[in-house]
Design a protein around this motif. Structure first.
Motif, short mmCIF file in Angstrom:
data_model
loop_
_atom_site.label_atom_id
_atom_site.label_comp_id
_atom_site.label_asym_id
_atom_site.label_seq_id
_atom_site.Cartn_x
_atom_site.Cartn_y
_atom_site.Cartn_z
N GLN A 6 17.18 -7.53 126.70
CA GLN A 6 16.85 -6.43 127.61
C GLN A 6 17.61 -6.56 128.93
OE1 GLN A 6 14.90 -3.59 126.94
NE2 GLN A 6 16.01 -2.99 128.79
N ARG A 7 17.82 -7.78 129.40
CA ARG A 7 18.58 -7.97 130.65
C ARG A 7 19.99 -7.42 130.50
NH1 ARG A 7 20.43 -13.62 133.44
NH2 ARG A 7 21.53 -12.67 135.19
N LEU A 8 20.61 -7.61 129.35
CA LEU A 8 21.96 -7.10 129.11
C LEU A 8 21.95 -5.57 128.99
CD1 LEU A 8 22.94 -9.90 126.63
CD2 LEU A 8 23.78 -9.65 128.98
N ALA A 9 20.92 -5.01 128.37
CA ALA A 9 20.79 -3.55 128.30
C ALA A 9 20.63 -2.96 129.69
CB ALA A 9 19.60 -3.18 127.42
N ASP A 10 19.87 -3.63 130.54
CA ASP A 10 19.65 -3.13 131.90
C ASP A 10 20.96 -3.06 132.68
OD1 ASP A 10 16.95 -2.94 131.32
OD2 ASP A 10 16.40 -4.77 132.40
N ILE A 11 21.85 -3.99 132.45
CA ILE A 11 23.13 -4.01 133.17
C ILE A 11 23.91 -2.73 132.93
CG2 ILE A 11 25.41 -5.13 133.28
CD1 ILE A 11 23.87 -7.82 132.79
N GLY A 14 21.28 0.93 129.57
CA GLY A 14 21.08 1.36 128.20
C GLY A 14 19.81 0.80 127.60
N GLN A 15 19.79 0.70 126.29
CA GLN A 15 18.62 0.20 125.58
C GLN A 15 19.04 -0.84 124.56
OE1 GLN A 15 16.72 3.49 123.65
NE2 GLN A 15 18.51 4.01 122.44
N VAL A 16 18.08 -1.66 124.19
CA VAL A 16 18.30 -2.64 123.13
C VAL A 16 18.23 -1.92 121.79
CG1 VAL A 16 17.37 -4.70 121.99
CG2 VAL A 16 17.32 -4.53 124.50
N ILE A 17 19.26 -2.07 121.00
CA ILE A 17 19.27 -1.50 119.65
C ILE A 17 18.67 -2.52 118.68
CG2 ILE A 17 20.71 -0.56 117.80
CD1 ILE A 17 20.46 1.15 120.43
N VAL A 22 21.70 -10.44 116.12
CA VAL A 22 22.71 -10.21 117.16
C VAL A 22 22.10 -9.28 118.19
CG1 VAL A 22 24.98 -9.19 117.60
CG2 VAL A 22 24.58 -10.45 115.49
N CYS A 23 22.32 -9.56 119.46
CA CYS A 23 21.88 -8.66 120.52
C CYS A 23 22.87 -7.50 120.61
CB CYS A 23 21.82 -9.41 121.85
SG CYS A 23 21.54 -8.33 123.28
N VAL A 24 22.39 -6.28 120.39
CA VAL A 24 23.21 -5.08 120.53
C VAL A 24 22.52 -4.16 121.53
CG1 VAL A 24 24.20 -3.06 119.37
CG2 VAL A 24 24.04 -5.26 118.15
N ALA A 49 28.67 0.65 123.66
CA ALA A 49 27.85 -0.40 123.04
C ALA A 49 28.49 -1.77 123.22
CB ALA A 49 27.68 -0.11 121.55
N LEU A 50 27.62 -2.77 123.38
CA LEU A 50 28.05 -4.16 123.51
C LEU A 50 27.22 -5.00 122.57
CD1 LEU A 50 28.07 -4.41 127.42
CD2 LEU A 50 30.01 -3.85 125.92
N SER A 51 27.82 -6.07 122.02
CA SER A 51 27.05 -7.02 121.21
C SER A 51 27.37 -8.44 121.67
CB SER A 51 27.33 -6.86 119.72
OG SER A 51 28.63 -7.30 119.39
#
Length: 130
Positions: A6-11, A14-17, A22-24, A49-51
Motif C-alpha cells: 500500500q505504501r508503494l501504491a500511495d506514492i 494508485g491502488q494495490v492490484i 508480487v506487489c503490483v 503500473a509498477l511491480s
C-alpha cells in the motif's frame, strides 16, 4: 516483500492490484480513448503500473508499464533515463485505437520506494500524471 504494498501504491496515487506473490500497484491514465470505436477505461488499456518482487537485502526487481501517447514518448523516456532507469520497450497493444495508444516498459533492481518515486516523478515531469 516486507515493505507494505500500500505504501508503494500511495506514492503513485494508485491502488494495490495484488500484494502476493508480487506487489503490483496501478493507477489509470486519464486518456479519452476508444478501441474498435468503443470508449475504454480498462486497466488493460490505460495503466500506469509498477511491480516489485524478489526482495533480497532491500533490493527488488522493479518493473513499470504505462500507456503513453506518441507525443509523450521522448519526454518520458528522457525523464526516466535521467533517473538511471532502463527503458526496455515501446510498442502498441491494440489495433483500431484512437488516439494511437503506445506502451512503455522500464526496469531496475534496487530500492522499491526510490523506483516508485522516480517513476512517478518522471511521469509528472513528462506530463503523464498530475
Amino acid at each position: 516483500m516486507s515493505l507494505p504494498c500500500q505504501r508503494l501504491a500511495d506514492i503513485i496515487g494508485g491502488q494495490v492490484i495484488t500484494s502476493t506473490p508480487v506487489c503490483v500497484v496501478q493507477s489509470l491514465r486519464n486518456i479519452d480513448a476508444t478501441i474498435l470505436g468503443r470508449r475504454t477505461r480498462s486497466p488493460l488499456a490505460l495503466p500506469f503500473a509498477l511491480s516489485f518482487e524478489n526482495n533480497i537485502g532491500g533490493k527488488t526487481l522493479n518493473l513499470g508499464e504505462t500507456v503513453i501517447l506518441q507525443s509523450e514518448i521522448n519526454r518520458f523516456m528522457t525523464a526516466l533515463r535521467r533517473r538511471g532507469i532502463t527503458i526496455t520497450a515501446v510498442h502498441n497493444h491494440w489495433l483500431f485505437d484512437n488516439p494511437r495508444l503506445m506502451y512503455m516498459h522500464w526496469e531496475d533492481v534496487g530500492d522499491p520506494v526510490a523506483f516508485a518515486e522516480d517513476s512517478y516523478d518522471a511521469a509528472r515531469e513528462a506530463g503523464l500524471l498530475k
